[in-house]
Design a protein around this motif. Structure first.
Motif, mmCIF file in Angstrom:
data_model
loop_
_atom_site.group_PDB
_atom_site.id
_atom_site.type_symbol
_atom_site.label_atom_id
_atom_site.label_comp_id
_atom_site.label_asym_id
_atom_site.label_seq_id
_atom_site.Cartn_x
_atom_site.Cartn_y
_atom_site.Cartn_z
ATOM 1 N N ASP A 93 0.650 -1.261 0.146
ATOM 2 C CA ASP A 93 -0.140 0.181 0.123
ATOM 3 C C ASP A 93 0.977 1.076 -0.103
ATOM 4 O OD1 ASP A 93 -2.591 -1.343 0.195
ATOM 5 O OD2 ASP A 93 -2.158 -1.560 2.305
ATOM 6 N N GLY A 94 0.247 2.325 -0.488
ATOM 7 C CA GLY A 94 0.982 3.699 -0.240
ATOM 8 C C GLY A 94 2.044 3.773 -1.379
ATOM 9 N N THR A 95 3.036 4.742 -1.077
ATOM 10 C CA THR A 95 4.023 5.342 -1.747
ATOM 11 C C THR A 95 4.886 3.962 -2.412
ATOM 12 O OG1 THR A 95 4.107 7.442 -0.819
ATOM 13 C CG2 THR A 95 5.865 7.050 -2.508
ATOM 14 N N ARG A 96 5.062 4.085 -3.486
ATOM 15 C CA ARG A 96 5.846 2.770 -4.247
ATOM 16 C C ARG A 96 6.840 3.310 -5.314
ATOM 17 N NH1 ARG A 96 1.360 -0.287 -7.055
ATOM 18 N NH2 ARG A 96 3.184 -1.913 -7.699
ATOM 19 N N VAL A 97 7.729 2.252 -5.540
ATOM 20 C CA VAL A 97 8.498 2.661 -6.863
ATOM 21 C C VAL A 97 7.997 1.730 -7.877
ATOM 22 C CG1 VAL A 97 10.338 3.424 -5.675
ATOM 23 C CG2 VAL A 97 10.342 0.988 -5.728
ATOM 24 N N TYR A 98 6.997 0.862 -7.908
ATOM 25 C CA TYR A 98 6.197 0.284 -9.015
ATOM 26 C C TYR A 98 7.037 -1.094 -9.288
ATOM 27 C CZ TYR A 98 3.108 4.100 -8.622
ATOM 28 O OH TYR A 98 2.587 5.123 -8.110
ATOM 29 N N LEU A 99 7.506 -1.741 -8.336
ATOM 30 C CA LEU A 99 8.372 -3.062 -8.575
ATOM 31 C C LEU A 99 7.042 -4.004 -8.974
ATOM 32 C CD1 LEU A 99 10.275 -3.181 -5.192
ATOM 33 C CD2 LEU A 99 11.211 -2.292 -7.430
ATOM 34 N N GLY A 119 9.518 4.610 -1.341
ATOM 35 C CA GLY A 119 9.115 3.010 -1.608
ATOM 36 C C GLY A 119 8.441 1.982 -0.858
ATOM 37 N N ASN A 120 7.233 1.993 -0.315
ATOM 38 C CA ASN A 120 6.876 0.826 0.617
ATOM 39 C C ASN A 120 7.237 -0.712 0.055
ATOM 40 O OD1 ASN A 120 6.034 2.971 2.366
ATOM 41 N ND2 ASN A 120 3.836 2.720 1.889
ATOM 42 N N ASP A 121 6.999 -0.593 -1.265
ATOM 43 C CA ASP A 121 7.272 -1.956 -1.941
ATOM 44 C C ASP A 121 8.702 -2.441 -1.718
ATOM 45 O OD1 ASP A 121 7.929 0.218 -3.561
ATOM 46 O OD2 ASP A 121 7.045 -0.845 -5.202
ATOM 47 N N ALA A 122 9.488 -1.403 -1.802
ATOM 48 C CA ALA A 122 11.023 -1.554 -1.895
ATOM 49 C C ALA A 122 11.170 -1.977 -0.182
ATOM 50 C CB ALA A 122 11.840 -0.184 -2.170
ATOM 51 N N LEU A 196 17.316 10.998 -8.557
ATOM 52 C CA LEU A 196 17.985 9.547 -9.059
ATOM 53 C C LEU A 196 17.492 8.863 -10.239
ATOM 54 C CD1 LEU A 196 20.500 7.318 -8.486
ATOM 55 C CD2 LEU A 196 18.535 6.104 -7.423
ATOM 56 N N LYS A 197 18.042 8.726 -11.431
ATOM 57 C CA LYS A 197 17.473 7.922 -12.527
ATOM 58 C C LYS A 197 16.938 6.588 -12.053
ATOM 59 C CE LYS A 197 17.952 11.081 -15.771
ATOM 60 N NZ LYS A 197 17.033 11.671 -16.575
ATOM 61 N N TRP A 198 15.804 6.288 -12.461
ATOM 62 C CA TRP A 198 15.124 5.088 -12.099
ATOM 63 C C TRP A 198 14.742 4.256 -13.270
ATOM 64 C CZ3 TRP A 198 15.145 2.609 -7.557
ATOM 65 C CH2 TRP A 198 14.408 1.295 -7.532
ATOM 66 N N ASP A 199 15.497 2.994 -13.365
ATOM 67 C CA ASP A 199 15.057 2.241 -14.603
ATOM 68 C C ASP A 199 14.704 0.891 -14.074
ATOM 69 O OD1 ASP A 199 15.027 0.921 -17.085
ATOM 70 O OD2 ASP A 199 17.095 0.762 -17.296
ATOM 71 N N GLY A 200 13.377 0.878 -13.859
ATOM 72 C CA GLY A 200 12.648 -0.351 -13.398
ATOM 73 C C GLY A 200 12.136 -0.960 -14.706
ATOM 74 N N GLU A 201 11.691 -2.451 -14.280
ATOM 75 C CA GLU A 201 10.994 -3.220 -15.175
ATOM 76 C C GLU A 201 9.877 -2.453 -16.047
ATOM 77 O OE1 GLU A 201 8.906 -7.455 -15.006
ATOM 78 O OE2 GLU A 201 11.055 -7.515 -14.361
ATOM 79 N N THR A 202 8.863 -1.760 -15.352
ATOM 80 C CA THR A 202 7.804 -1.007 -15.799
ATOM 81 C C THR A 202 7.781 0.366 -15.665
ATOM 82 O OG1 THR A 202 6.571 -1.563 -13.976
ATOM 83 C CG2 THR A 202 6.592 -3.255 -15.880
ATOM 84 N N TRP A 203 8.727 0.936 -14.819
ATOM 85 C CA TRP A 203 8.686 2.278 -14.465
ATOM 86 C C TRP A 203 9.970 2.911 -14.503
ATOM 87 C CZ3 TRP A 203 8.898 5.147 -9.246
ATOM 88 C CH2 TRP A 203 8.254 6.344 -9.253
ATOM 89 N N ASP A 204 10.314 3.722 -15.733
ATOM 90 C CA ASP A 204 11.270 4.402 -16.000
ATOM 91 C C ASP A 204 11.085 5.901 -15.499
ATOM 92 O OD1 ASP A 204 12.743 2.178 -16.676
ATOM 93 O OD2 ASP A 204 12.279 2.381 -18.925
ATOM 94 N N THR A 205 11.871 6.392 -14.801
ATOM 95 C CA THR A 205 11.822 7.761 -14.280
ATOM 96 C C THR A 205 12.832 8.605 -13.592
ATOM 97 O OG1 THR A 205 10.093 9.152 -13.190
ATOM 98 C CG2 THR A 205 10.853 7.249 -12.061
ATOM 99 N N THR A 206 12.649 9.758 -13.166
ATOM 100 C CA THR A 206 13.644 10.285 -12.102
ATOM 101 C C THR A 206 13.163 10.453 -10.827
ATOM 102 O OG1 THR A 206 15.016 11.400 -14.064
ATOM 103 C CG2 THR A 206 15.149 12.297 -11.660
ATOM 104 N N LEU A 207 13.656 9.881 -9.715
ATOM 105 C CA LEU A 207 13.163 10.019 -8.387
ATOM 106 C C LEU A 207 13.562 11.322 -7.973
ATOM 107 C CD1 LEU A 207 13.834 6.360 -7.069
ATOM 108 C CD2 LEU A 207 11.888 7.136 -8.347
ATOM 109 N N HIS A 208 12.681 11.914 -7.287
ATOM 110 C CA HIS A 208 13.207 13.175 -6.592
ATOM 111 C C HIS A 208 12.729 12.954 -5.127
ATOM 112 C CE1 HIS A 208 13.445 15.708 -10.378
ATOM 113 N NE2 HIS A 208 12.578 15.104 -10.871
#
Length: 392
Positions: A93-99, A119-122, A196-208
């Motif tokens: 639940d909540g904030t994630r980095v979409y793992l 990221g709570n999933d992390a 930080l540049k984030w290159d995930g399996e389904t989520w590519d973004t820049t984390l702030h």
């Protein structure tokens, strides 16, 4: 009586000297008005409390919890390990980095996602990798926090800070946790990362980083921080900042609004930088007690004093060194080691007239003050001399 320009200048100079030193009462009156329910400001070197508001009250920390998860994982895991994300972590639940379930991620990257994007999933993926499940991880992390970090009033039930009535801590414990964790280079690096540049399996973004004092226009001296929010905890912050005179940690808990939490934090940091200086007594400093017994300090002893404050050092017959402020409050206390008889022969001349050796600027400040006084008195005497010459 007409005063000469030199006398006027000296009088003004003396006035500036004495008016620049706030009294204990004035300093107390200048303490910030903090609206958060609980708050503390400490010297990051010594852990000395410089400001407190209900700082030992039991509170809910929200995502500031993640500092504990991060430092525990750094010290007890292998950062190069590849973690396979579970379905349980993916459904956090909540904030994630979409793992994604089955996604494989280095442990260090998970810690970065945990701290920077909250990221709570992390957090769940880290806990399951290190301890097998969240419950075991929480138990082991609590033991670490008590025995290794020295926290006395903290009990965490999860790695992310989502609300649980038994997931509690205090502002003082969170400040001590920040102090401990920030000494670790890897934690400090992540704690200080603004983006930080984030290159995930389904989520590519820049984390702030969610801590606003690290964003667009950082607070002067800002090192790092972690924020948090759930409805039961309000807005929570832990912040580390440093300038030439001192390193400070500010913790605010249960602010009613996000703006209030940052406003309170800035007030605390401004107060600390304006009114305190960090000092230390150097290791190897020798002392004598009143009976002539000789002692030495085996490691630097840090403390914070009020700016311009005169401090005193005393050693009792048990070899305990106490550093006191001018109003009698205790700044630091540390047991000294007795100097052995055979060593006395080697250091006798060095300890004949023992004076504490202080670090940074304490002696410099006192000498500077004496020089300023002497200069002002000299101006007065010169003015008086010329006045007598004119009369004659």
């Amino acid at each position: 009586m007409k005063k000469t320009p030199l006398i006027l200048a000296a009088s003004f100079f003396l006035g500036m000297i004495f008016s620049s030193e706030p009294s204990a009462e004035e300093l107390s009156a200048n303490e910030p008005a903090i609206e958060s329910e609980s708050a503390v400001l400490i010297d990051a070197d010594s852990g000395q409390i410089l400001y407190s508001k209900k700082s030992d009250a039991e509170m809910y920390p929200a995502s500031v919890t993640k500092m504990a998860t991060a430092i525990y994982a750094i010290e007890n895991g292998n950062l190069d390990d590849i973690v396979t994300v579970s379905e349980n972590a993916r459904n956090a639940d909540g904030t994630r980095v979409y793992l994604e379930a089955g996604e494989q991620v280095p442990l260090k990257k998970l810690i970065q996602g945990l701290m920077i994007n909250s990221g709570n999933d992390a957090g769940i993926a880290i806990a399951e990798h290190i301890s097998g499940n969240v419950e075991t991880f929480s138990k082991e992390m609590n033991e670490f926090l008590e025995k290794k970090v020295g926290l006395e009033d903290t009990h965490f039930t999860n790695p992310h800070g989502l609300f649980d009535p038994n997931h509690v801590t205090t502002a003082e414990d969170l400040a001590a946790l920040t102090q401990y964790a920030s000494q670790n280079e890897i934690f400090r690096e992540i704690f200080s990362t603004a983006e930080l540049k984030w290159d995930g399996e389904t989520w590519d973004t820049t984390l702030h980083n969610h801590h606003k004092l690290l964003q667009a226009t950082p607070y002067e001296g800002m090192v790092g921080g972690k924020n948090g929010y759930v409805s039961q905890s309000g807005f929570t912050l832990s912040t580390l900042a440093e300038r030439e005179n001192i390193r400070l940690i500010a913790v605010t808990l249960n602010a009613k609004t996000d703006r209030m939490s940052y406003k309170d934090t800035v007030k605390l940091l401004d107060y600390g930088f304006a009114n305190f200086t960090s000092e230390f007594v150097a290791s190897g400093t020798y002392y004598k007690d009143q009976e002539g017994q000789e002692f030495t300090l085996d490691e630097p002893l840090y403390y914070a004093r009020k700016t311009h404050e005169t401090i005193s050092a005393d050693v009792d017959t048990s070899g305990n060194l106490t550093i006191d402020g001018e109003d009698g409050r205790e700044l630091a206390k540390h047991p000294l080691d007795p100097v052995k008889a055979e060593k006395n022969k080697l250091v006798k001349s060095a300890v004949a007239d023992v004076e504490p050796v202080f670090g940074k600027s304490v002696l410099h400040d006192h000498l500077k003050f004496i020089v300023m006084i002497s200069f002002a008195v000299a101006l007065l005497l010169v003015g008086y001399f010329f006045r007598q010459v004119r009369r004659s």
